[in-house]
Design a protein around this motif. Structure first.
Motif, short mmCIF file in Angstrom:
data_model
loop_
_atom_site.label_atom_id
_atom_site.label_comp_id
_atom_site.label_asym_id
_atom_site.label_seq_id
_atom_site.Cartn_x
_atom_site.Cartn_y
_atom_site.Cartn_z
N GLU A 34 12.29 -13.32 -28.63
CA GLU A 34 12.99 -13.56 -29.89
C GLU A 34 12.77 -12.46 -30.93
OE1 GLU A 34 12.20 -17.58 -31.21
OE2 GLU A 34 12.30 -18.31 -29.16
N SER A 36 14.53 -12.77 -34.45
CA SER A 36 14.16 -13.88 -35.32
C SER A 36 13.66 -13.33 -36.65
CB SER A 36 13.06 -14.72 -34.67
OG SER A 36 12.54 -15.64 -35.60
N TYR A 94 11.03 -10.33 -37.13
CA TYR A 94 11.87 -9.14 -37.20
C TYR A 94 11.07 -7.90 -37.60
CZ TYR A 94 16.02 -6.34 -38.08
OH TYR A 94 16.97 -5.37 -38.03
N GLU A 153 16.54 -14.42 -26.35
CA GLU A 153 16.96 -14.57 -27.74
C GLU A 153 17.99 -15.68 -27.88
OE1 GLU A 153 16.36 -14.72 -30.91
OE2 GLU A 153 15.75 -12.61 -30.90
N ASN A 213 20.06 -16.14 -33.92
CA ASN A 213 19.08 -15.18 -34.45
C ASN A 213 19.69 -13.78 -34.56
OD1 ASN A 213 16.94 -16.92 -34.86
ND2 ASN A 213 15.90 -16.39 -32.97
N ILE A 214 20.43 -13.40 -33.54
CA ILE A 214 21.07 -12.08 -33.53
C ILE A 214 22.04 -11.98 -34.71
CG2 ILE A 214 22.65 -10.57 -32.25
CD1 ILE A 214 21.34 -11.73 -29.66
#
Length: 105
Positions: free
Chosen positions: A31, A34, A38, A56, A60-61
């Motif tokens: 992830e 996230s 990040y 992922e 989130n993307i």
């Protein structure tokens, strides 16, 4: 090779990513888009390095400001992963919530 696993919560995506990483001796990224995790350096690695597997969530993307299709196009293989029994997903999410995220089901 670059592998992306698009999945949803409580589906077993982490287990799948871990298994692929071990079998192929790939670096794994859990992830990375996230907001909680990040990091520009990690995103750069995810978007450019070879021999990686990334797990992922689509949202989130998109929340991180990336176009989903642009991210997908950077990968050689994309696995759309889901847990078919939605009752089990609901049970797992409820158990996690009941235990304040400290215990997994």
């Amino acid at each position: 090779m670059r592998i992306l696993i698009l999945t949803h919560q409580r589906s077993g995506g982490l287990s799948l990513m871990t298994w692929i990483s071990r079998e192929l001796n790939f670096v794994l990224y859990h992830e990375p888009f996230s907001i909680n995790y990040y990091d520009e350096g990690i995103i750069n690695d995810v978007m450019n390095n070879d021999n990686i597997v990334v797990k992922e969530f689509q949202y989130n993307i998109e929340k991180a400001g990336f176009n989903l299709n642009d991210v997908i196009s950077k990968f050689d293989k994309v696995i759309i992963h889901y847990r078919g029994n939605y009752n089990d997903v609901a049970i797992s999410l409820t158990y996690l919530d009941k235990n304040d995220g400290t215990k997994m089901h």
